[in-house]
Design a protein around this motif. Structure first.
Motif, PDB file in Angstrom:
ATOM      1  N   GLN A 190       9.553  -6.619  -1.737  1.00  0.00           N
ATOM      2  CA  GLN A 190       9.066  -7.788  -1.011  1.00  0.00           C
ATOM      3  C   GLN A 190       8.810  -7.454   0.458  1.00  0.00           C
ATOM      4  O   GLN A 190       7.833  -7.928   1.054  1.00  0.00           O
ATOM      5  CB  GLN A 190      10.073  -8.931  -1.121  1.00  0.00           C
ATOM      6  CG  GLN A 190       9.536 -10.260  -0.582  1.00  0.00           C
ATOM      7  CD  GLN A 190      10.409 -11.434  -0.973  1.00  0.00           C
ATOM      8  OE1 GLN A 190      11.563 -11.252  -1.327  1.00  0.00           O
ATOM      9  NE2 GLN A 190       9.861 -12.627  -0.910  1.00  0.00           N
ATOM     10  N   THR A 191       9.669  -6.616   1.044  1.00  0.00           N
ATOM     11  CA  THR A 191       9.464  -6.202   2.433  1.00  0.00           C
ATOM     12  C   THR A 191       8.176  -5.415   2.585  1.00  0.00           C
ATOM     13  O   THR A 191       7.389  -5.633   3.516  1.00  0.00           O
ATOM     14  CB  THR A 191      10.658  -5.351   2.911  1.00  0.00           C
ATOM     15  OG1 THR A 191      11.866  -6.109   2.796  1.00  0.00           O
ATOM     16  CG2 THR A 191      10.468  -4.927   4.358  1.00  0.00           C
ATOM     17  N   VAL A 192       7.948  -4.463   1.641  1.00  0.00           N
ATOM     18  CA  VAL A 192       6.709  -3.677   1.668  1.00  0.00           C
ATOM     19  C   VAL A 192       5.492  -4.590   1.548  1.00  0.00           C
ATOM     20  O   VAL A 192       4.497  -4.436   2.271  1.00  0.00           O
ATOM     21  CB  VAL A 192       6.713  -2.632   0.533  1.00  0.00           C
ATOM     22  CG1 VAL A 192       5.342  -1.976   0.403  1.00  0.00           C
ATOM     23  CG2 VAL A 192       7.782  -1.583   0.791  1.00  0.00           C
ATOM     24  N   TRP A 193       5.561  -5.565   0.639  1.00  0.00           N
ATOM     25  CA  TRP A 193       4.445  -6.508   0.446  1.00  0.00           C
ATOM     26  C   TRP A 193       4.195  -7.319   1.709  1.00  0.00           C
ATOM     27  O   TRP A 193       3.048  -7.518   2.116  1.00  0.00           O
ATOM     28  CB  TRP A 193       4.754  -7.427  -0.729  1.00  0.00           C
ATOM     29  CG  TRP A 193       3.695  -8.444  -0.976  1.00  0.00           C
ATOM     30  CD1 TRP A 193       2.502  -8.279  -1.613  1.00  0.00           C
ATOM     31  CD2 TRP A 193       3.717  -9.825  -0.543  1.00  0.00           C
ATOM     32  NE1 TRP A 193       1.782  -9.451  -1.630  1.00  0.00           N
ATOM     33  CE2 TRP A 193       2.502 -10.408  -0.979  1.00  0.00           C
ATOM     34  CE3 TRP A 193       4.650 -10.598   0.141  1.00  0.00           C
ATOM     35  CZ2 TRP A 193       2.204 -11.741  -0.727  1.00  0.00           C
ATOM     36  CZ3 TRP A 193       4.343 -11.921   0.396  1.00  0.00           C
ATOM     37  CH2 TRP A 193       3.144 -12.490  -0.042  1.00  0.00           C
ATOM     38  N   LEU A 194       5.283  -7.782   2.342  1.00  0.00           N
ATOM     39  CA  LEU A 194       5.137  -8.578   3.565  1.00  0.00           C
ATOM     40  C   LEU A 194       4.517  -7.760   4.687  1.00  0.00           C
ATOM     41  O   LEU A 194       3.655  -8.252   5.432  1.00  0.00           O
ATOM     42  CB  LEU A 194       6.503  -9.120   4.002  1.00  0.00           C
ATOM     43  CG  LEU A 194       7.055 -10.294   3.198  1.00  0.00           C
ATOM     44  CD1 LEU A 194       8.486 -10.609   3.623  1.00  0.00           C
ATOM     45  CD2 LEU A 194       6.179 -11.530   3.372  1.00  0.00           C
ATOM     46  N   VAL A 195       4.933  -6.491   4.820  1.00  0.00           N
ATOM     47  CA  VAL A 195       4.375  -5.629   5.867  1.00  0.00           C
ATOM     48  C   VAL A 195       2.886  -5.428   5.633  1.00  0.00           C
ATOM     49  O   VAL A 195       2.072  -5.494   6.562  1.00  0.00           O
ATOM     50  CB  VAL A 195       5.119  -4.280   5.904  1.00  0.00           C
ATOM     51  CG1 VAL A 195       4.371  -3.286   6.790  1.00  0.00           C
ATOM     52  CG2 VAL A 195       6.542  -4.469   6.414  1.00  0.00           C
ATOM     53  N   ARG A 196       2.499  -5.190   4.366  1.00  0.00           N
ATOM     54  CA  ARG A 196       1.077  -5.016   4.053  1.00  0.00           C
ATOM     55  C   ARG A 196       0.281  -6.274   4.349  1.00  0.00           C
ATOM     56  O   ARG A 196      -0.835  -6.212   4.878  1.00  0.00           O
ATOM     57  CB  ARG A 196       0.914  -4.622   2.582  1.00  0.00           C
ATOM     58  CG  ARG A 196       1.337  -3.191   2.277  1.00  0.00           C
ATOM     59  CD  ARG A 196       1.115  -2.859   0.813  1.00  0.00           C
ATOM     60  NE  ARG A 196       1.428  -1.462   0.535  1.00  0.00           N
ATOM     61  CZ  ARG A 196       1.409  -0.929  -0.676  1.00  0.00           C
ATOM     62  NH1 ARG A 196       1.095  -1.679  -1.731  1.00  0.00           N
ATOM     63  NH2 ARG A 196       1.692   0.342  -0.850  1.00  0.00           N
ATOM     64  N   GLU A 197       0.854  -7.433   3.991  1.00  0.00           N
ATOM     65  CA  GLU A 197       0.163  -8.701   4.265  1.00  0.00           C
ATOM     66  C   GLU A 197      -0.013  -8.920   5.767  1.00  0.00           C
ATOM     67  O   GLU A 197      -1.061  -9.377   6.229  1.00  0.00           O
ATOM     68  CB  GLU A 197       0.946  -9.862   3.652  1.00  0.00           C
ATOM     69  CG  GLU A 197       0.803  -9.975   2.146  1.00  0.00           C
ATOM     70  CD  GLU A 197      -0.617 -10.295   1.739  1.00  0.00           C
ATOM     71  OE1 GLU A 197      -1.170 -11.288   2.235  1.00  0.00           O
ATOM     72  OE2 GLU A 197      -1.200  -9.517   0.957  1.00  0.00           O
TER      73      GLU A 197
END
Length: 239
Positions: A22-29
């Motif tokens: 989820q952290t990786v996804w948030l950073v990408r977003e």
């Protein structure tokens, strides 16, 4: 007890893994949103600046009596502003078209096409003869969409000229890799691109400078180039 310990450990690992993903996804977003904001700022700047200039010169021509020399100067600036607007619109439309991946296949003479792109860029940037040098073997041809390829090569040559450094010298080379593949290289003598940025220069909305006002362009040119090359069965890389 061992069963509970194993289940608890697995549950804990699942929670940690989910949190990391989820952290990786948030950073990408967040990065995508930042690039989109930069793109909107760039589009606003690229549209507003020439429009404001056109309005200013039109108002001046309407309200004042000016001599013929000054009138021609104003008309020249207005023509450049219109060309800038047209290039901005073409890039936005080109990005949309390049994602469709439909290619009209026909025989394309690379020497003729690249020569036209080089001459057009040299004239637009006011370069001397020989600033853009072509090294193309006789009979170099590809099957593809001539307009898409023209758009891609113009982007590459324009970028090379824009970042060529103090002395503009751009070399365009065509090499045969096999009976079915050609390599086309556009080289300039500028400062280059940091190694950390080479992997992302072909992403949509990507600009090496985050200053949308000082850096012209929409961050779409190299993205379009990559889409065009891939739709023709090829690829593109930066060195």
């Amino acid at each position: 007890h061992w069963t509970l310990f194993i289940l608890g450990s697995l549950f804990f690992v699942a929670i940690i893994t989910t949190a990391i993903l989820q952290t990786v996804w948030l950073v990408r977003e967040m990065r995508t949103n930042q690039r989109q904001r930069n793109f909107i700022d760039a589009v606003t700047h690229e549209l507003h600046t020439p429009l404001a200039s056109l309005q200013l010169y039109l108002d001046t021509l309407r309200q004042r009596s000016i001599d013929e020399e000054k009138r021609e100067e104003f008309l020249g600036v207005m023509s450049e502003d219109l060309e800038r607007l047209q290039r901005t619109i073409d890039q936005i439309l080109g990005a949309a078209r390049s994602e469709v991946r439909r290619v009209q296949r026909e025989q394309v003479d690379l020497a003729r096409l690249l020569s036209e792109c080089a001459d057009d860029a040299s004239e637009r940037h006011g370069l001397e003869d020989g600033a853009v040098r072509l090294h193309i073997p006789r009979g170099a041809r590809v099957r593809g969409d001539v307009e898409q390829l023209r758009f891609a090569f113009r982007n590459l040559i324009d970028n090379a000229i824009r970042y060529a450094g103090d002395e503009t010298r751009v070399d365009v080379r065509v090499r045969s890799l096999s009976s079915r593949k050609l390599e086309i290289e556009v080289e300039d003598q500028g400062l280059g691109i940091p190694a950390s940025a080479l992997g992302r220069v072909f992403q949509r909305f990507q600009r090496l400078s985050q200053d949308a006002v000082r850096t012209r362009g929409l961050g779409l040119g190299l993205y379009i180039v990559r889409n065009v090359m891939r739709s023709h069965g090829g690829d593109v890389r930066a060195e």
